[in-house]
Motif scaffolding. Structure first.
Motif, PDB file in Angstrom:
ATOM      1  N   UNK A  61       0.822  -1.202   0.000  1.00  0.00           N
ATOM      2  CA  UNK A  61       0.000   0.000   0.000  1.00  0.00           C
ATOM      3  C   UNK A  61       0.860   1.257   0.000  1.00  0.00           C
ATOM      4  N   UNK A  62       1.917   1.271   0.805  1.00  0.00           N
ATOM      5  CA  UNK A  62       2.781   2.450   0.885  1.00  0.00           C
ATOM      6  C   UNK A  62       3.388   2.768  -0.472  1.00  0.00           C
ATOM      7  N   UNK A  63       3.769   1.758  -1.230  1.00  0.00           N
ATOM      8  CA  UNK A  63       4.307   2.011  -2.560  1.00  0.00           C
ATOM      9  C   UNK A  63       3.237   2.576  -3.495  1.00  0.00           C
ATOM     10  N   UNK A  65      -1.351  -6.607  14.247  1.00  0.00           N
ATOM     11  CA  UNK A  65      -2.098  -6.988  13.053  1.00  0.00           C
ATOM     12  C   UNK A  65      -1.214  -7.095  11.813  1.00  0.00           C
ATOM     13  N   UNK A  66      -0.161  -6.275  11.745  1.00  0.00           N
ATOM     14  CA  UNK A  66       0.651  -6.208  10.524  1.00  0.00           C
ATOM     15  C   UNK A  66       2.128  -6.274  10.872  1.00  0.00           C
ATOM     16  N   UNK A  67       2.877  -6.945  10.000  1.00  0.00           N
ATOM     17  CA  UNK A  67       4.318  -7.055  10.167  1.00  0.00           C
ATOM     18  C   UNK A  67       5.010  -6.614   8.877  1.00  0.00           C
ATOM     19  N   UNK A  68       6.085  -5.866   9.033  1.00  0.00           N
ATOM     20  CA  UNK A  68       6.870  -5.404   7.895  1.00  0.00           C
ATOM     21  C   UNK A  68       8.343  -5.580   8.228  1.00  0.00           C
ATOM     22  N   UNK A  69       9.098  -6.082   7.277  1.00  0.00           N
ATOM     23  CA  UNK A  69      10.554  -6.157   7.397  1.00  0.00           C
ATOM     24  C   UNK A  69      11.110  -5.866   6.010  1.00  0.00           C
ATOM     25  N   UNK A  70      11.329  -4.599   5.717  1.00  0.00           N
ATOM     26  CA  UNK A  70      11.800  -4.255   4.384  1.00  0.00           C
ATOM     27  C   UNK A  70      11.957  -2.760   4.208  1.00  0.00           C
ATOM     28  N   UNK A  71      12.609  -2.401   3.115  1.00  0.00           N
ATOM     29  CA  UNK A  71      12.818  -1.010   2.735  1.00  0.00           C
ATOM     30  C   UNK A  71      11.642  -0.553   1.879  1.00  0.00           C
ATOM     31  N   UNK A  72      11.121   0.639   2.147  1.00  0.00           N
ATOM     32  CA  UNK A  72      10.077   1.201   1.298  1.00  0.00           C
ATOM     33  C   UNK A  72      10.541   1.181  -0.160  1.00  0.00           C
ATOM     34  N   UNK A  73       9.714   0.658  -1.039  1.00  0.00           N
ATOM     35  CA  UNK A  73      10.116   0.447  -2.426  1.00  0.00           C
ATOM     36  C   UNK A  73      10.194   1.739  -3.229  1.00  0.00           C
ATOM     37  N   UNK A  74       9.387   2.723  -2.892  1.00  0.00           N
ATOM     38  CA  UNK A  74       9.374   3.988  -3.636  1.00  0.00           C
ATOM     39  C   UNK A  74      10.199   5.036  -2.908  1.00  0.00           C
ATOM     40  N   UNK A  75      10.881   5.857  -3.672  1.00  0.00           N
ATOM     41  CA  UNK A  75      11.581   6.987  -3.062  1.00  0.00           C
ATOM     42  C   UNK A  75      10.563   7.985  -2.517  1.00  0.00           C
ATOM     43  N   UNK A  76      10.980   8.883  -1.616  1.00  0.00           N
ATOM     44  CA  UNK A  76      10.027   9.828  -1.034  1.00  0.00           C
ATOM     45  C   UNK A  76       9.320  10.650  -2.105  1.00  0.00           C
ATOM     46  N   UNK A  77       7.998  10.741  -1.966  1.00  0.00           N
ATOM     47  CA  UNK A  77       7.183  11.509  -2.904  1.00  0.00           C
ATOM     48  C   UNK A  77       7.073  12.951  -2.410  1.00  0.00           C
ATOM     49  N   UNK A  78       6.476  13.838  -3.208  1.00  0.00           N
ATOM     50  CA  UNK A  78       6.426  15.254  -2.799  1.00  0.00           C
ATOM     51  C   UNK A  78       5.856  15.497  -1.410  1.00  0.00           C
TER      52      UNK A  78
END
Length: 470
Positions: A117-119, A207-220
């Motif tokens: 979702x973040x991507x 509820x949620x687990x994440x282990x990773x680098x955000x795939x998209x670079x920072x947006x505006x």
């Protein structure tokens, strides 16, 4: 003298043939029958931008309305929010055809994972040059849960606990995974990103687990503008903590004013400025050059409202099967796992009992929100008085006959409001957040809970509930 308070507007729409008023797609001048074409959305965006609207606010629901009579038939027959397409996919085309207007996209987090979702929303923010917002919803239709392989929706309050966890994970991905300056695009050195400024996010929530680098670079905007529509007791606390824009309903001024006041007070309790949140009331507006013509339009439109389809929507929103009640019977409050604030407004907060038959009419009762009909001056008077009496910042204007009612508002009401000095004559520069909050900057302010993750590599934590993992 101080500058008059500026009123704000969103064009409230849905990627389906029917939205808040079932059946109007059948009107001979309505364009919503082409909801699944890009031309429909581009035309909508251009009209709204010509009217200097803040945004296109796109509703969405995951599932079908099958509470009414225990069947989806009424919704299917009337086109009541079904069929539908993914609202996120129409946004880049609208953005390409416009320069300023923002896009509030409704997405149900219950059936998403923070990492993907973040991507997706970072992508939308890139492609719109920082003009996207996320309307945070947790879902209320069991039909959607069943479609996703579950037996039923989570309970009302548990949905908000899950949302807290989801936001903690996405805040880390958007705000902490990539530091400012991490993306170099240095052709000479042949370095695109500096690995030392990019951080793996570890989130182990209930509820949620994440282990990773955000795939998209920072947006505006990094984090999109955050909208939310819940004004139940639990929903207000969630909105007061996280939201930058809130969508409310209320068929009377006291109901709406109390909802606004409660959220602003709760925001102060979280250390936020109460006016860091833009409050948008749903509103139905029918305007024409004269009062008589406006009421003629109302009578014309009202013929096309599909009664069973409208009751199917209301049954889904409230969790009450209205097919079991006599049309002359008043709706009563019961504990529901659907949209609690809707049922509370129609029962506990209503100044008089509301009959089932009246809830399916094109009227103030059926609208569950401000319902304004008249000539341009009359409509402007009503808008200004609702803002004064309730402390809302603006309105989500419901779709009626698309795009006729929106064009009429832009051509007739906007100039009237501009002449009174209560509506902008040009857009502010910058992102959606900068347009909503002039002078603030494109990213979330330091007072927002997401700001606590900056510079931590995601190591900080939001306060989160102690619940069993679902």
């Amino acid at each position: 003298m101080s500058r008059p308070r500026q009123v704000r507007f969103n064009a409230f729409n849905m990627a389906a043939p029917g939205h808040t008023w079932a059946g109007l797609w059948a009107h001979p001048r309505d364009r919503a029958i082409a909801y699944n074409s890009l031309d429909y959305w581009v035309e909508l965006a251009r009209i709204a931008e010509r009217g200097l609207f803040d945004g296109i606010f796109i509703a969405d629901v995951f599932g079908l309305y099958d509470v009414y009579g225990g069947s989806p038939d009424a919704a299917l027959l009337s086109g009541a929010q079904v069929p539908q397409i993914d609202p996120a996919l129409v946004v880049p085309t609208m953005a390409h055809a416009t320069r300023h207007i923002g896009f509030g996209v409704t997405t149900n987090l219950t059936y998403e994972h923070p990492y993907q979702f973040a991507r997706r929303f970072a992508t939308l923010d890139h492609l719109t040059n920082g003009r996207v917002g996320w309307n945070i919803v947790t879902g209320y239709l069991d039909s959607g849960a069943r479609g996703m392989g579950q037996t039923a929706n989570r309970s009302h309050d548990l949905r908000y606990e899950a949302a807290e966890d989801f936001l903690a994970a996405t805040y880390k991905l958007w705000e902490a995974s990539w530091q400012d300056g991490a993306v170099l695009r240095d052709r000479d050195a042949r370095i695109f990103s500096d690995p030392a400024l990019v951080h793996r996010i570890h989130h182990d929530g209930p509820f949620y687990q994440v282990d990773g680098i955000q795939l998209a670079e920072p947006s505006p905007q990094r984090t999109p503008v955050l909208y939310q529509a819940g004004t139940s007791g639990r929903g207000r606390l969630f909105a007061a903590k996280h939201s930058e824009g809130i969508f409310l309903n209320g068929q009377t001024r006291p109901i709406l004013a109390e909802a606004v006041r409660a959220v602003r007070q709760a925001a102060a309790g979280f250390g936020r400025d109460p006016y860091d949140i833009r409050m948008f009331a749903g509103a139905t507006v029918i305007v024409a050059p004269t009062r008589a013509e406006a009421f003629d339009r109302l009578a014309d439109y009202a013929q096309y409202v599909h009664t069973a389809g409208q009751l199917a929507l209301l049954s889904g929103w409230t969790g009450v099967d209205l097919s079991t009640l006599d049309p002359e019977e008043a709706i009563s409050y019961v504990k529901s796992n659907a949209i609690q604030s809707t049922l509370e407004n129609l029962t506990l907060r209503s100044p008089e009992p509301l009959k089932v038959k009246d809830l399916a009419t094109l009227s103030a009762t059926g609208a569950r929100a401000p319902f304004i009909v008249g000539a341009p001056g009359e409509v402007a008077d009503e808008i200004v008085s609702w803002v004064r009496d309730t402390d809302v910042d603006g309105f989500n204007l419901s779709r009626l006959v698309s795009h006729e009612t929106l064009e009429a508002f832009v051509d007739l009401v906007v100039p009237e409001l501009q002449d009174r000095g209560v509506y902008k004559t040009a857009y502010e520069a910058g992102t959606l957040r900068e347009k909503l909050f002039p002078g603030r900057g494109p990213t979330l302010p330091d007072s927002h809970p997401a700001a606590g993750f900056r510079g931590t590599g995601g190591a900080a934590e939001l306060p989160r509930p102690r619940v069993a993992r679902a």
